[in-house]
Write an enzyme that holds these catalytic residues in place. Structure first.
Site: not given
Length: 300
Positions: A209, A213, A257, A261
């Site tokens: 992730c 991000h 969401r 992802c």
């Protein structure tokens, strides 16, 4: 749950470590090198001409959001969610008005802003979606497997009941401070698990992730990527979900969401209501604590 998650990520039959996947990565690497050589042949001023329109296009979406103002199409989904809340359903012919979202029976104002949180009646940390599923099962007598089989709509579908309920409950917390609970040991353990998963690298592209991000001022194509480790950015991002996706004509939840992802990272599918999903939401919510809920948002 974390060990099981890692086993799935590293198993030989789940995709990322198969011969086909490795071959696909090699092909993609070859394609990337070919593209790199081509780009290096382009004069730098040509590249500038290619980048400027992309930045301008991002501004077009910002202008569209400004023009929409308060006229978010999600308003219709909010109304639908409120109707589902008071609608008698299931074998018990009951509404969800007796559902306890953590602030007392039937209290909805401000409840969303404090999720995920621990519930003594289930002895576990729950996100808003798993809590609603629990209330549908215990209050209305409905089959949780049927609801969990399709919690999110597909492109071209009408939105699901769960999506509508989550959107309405998020709107009930609009303007309120994001304040997830961290008093119970299981809540703190869930945050720690979410943090570890956030930085865990896996899959055919060795993504985590954090790959997308963990830095500010990054984008994929025209999509701006929020830094979910920086308070201001994670508060703005987390507080705007669920959101109406203009490209899909649907309201999407944070649970959806996260599933998307995982798909984009080419990881095994994220199971609806799993501890992995709740842990990641806990990690983001706690990082966003003190921010303001603005959901439902308006996204590309």
């Amino acid at each position: 749950a974390l060990k099981a998650f890692k086993r799935v990520m590293l198993c030989g039959g789940c995709g990322p470590t198969t011969r086909e996947a490795r071959a696909r990565v090699r092909r993609q690497s070859d394609d990337a090198m070919t593209l790199y050589r081509f780009v290096m042949m382009i004069p730098r001023w040509w590249l500038l001409l290619m980048v400027v329109p992309a930045l301008a296009d991002e501004g077009i979406f910002d202008q569209y959001r400004d023009l929409m103002g308060d006229d978010n199409p999600a308003i219709f989904v909010i109304e639908e969610g409120e109707e589902f809340w008071v609608q008698s359903q299931g074998p018990s012919a009951a509404t969800l008005e007796a559902c306890d979202l953590g602030l007392g029976t039937g209290v909805t104002r401000g409840a969303y802003a404090q999720f995920p949180r621990y519930f003594a009646d289930t002895d576990r940390v729950m996100d808003i979606e798993t809590r609603l599923l629990y209330c549908m099962e215990t209050l209305q007598g409905r089959d949780r497997e049927v609801i969990a089989a399709k919690p999110y709509s597909l492109r071209g579908d009408f939105g699901t009941e769960l999506e509508a309920l989550v959107t309405w409950l998020a709107a009930e917390s609009e303007g309120m401070t994001i304040a997830p609970e961290q008093a119970h040991p299981k809540e703190r353990a869930m945050y720690a698990m979410g943090e570890e998963i956030f930085f865990y690298r896996a899959g055919p592209h060795d993504f985590s992730c954090a790959t997308c991000h963990e830095q500010s001022n990054k984008r994929i194509r025209l999509q701006q990527l929020p830094n979910l480790t920086e308070h201001t950015e994670v508060a703005e991002a987390y507080g705007s979900w669920p959101a109406y996706r203009m490209s899909q004509g649907l309201v999407r939840t944070m649970g959806w969401r996260l599933q998307d992802c995982f798909r984009q990272q080419r990881w095994p599918g994220l199971i609806f209501g799993s501890e992995v999903s709740i842990a990641l939401q806990t990690y983001m919510a706690v990082n966003a604590a003190g921010g303001v809920m603005t959901a439902p948002g308006l996204k590309r």
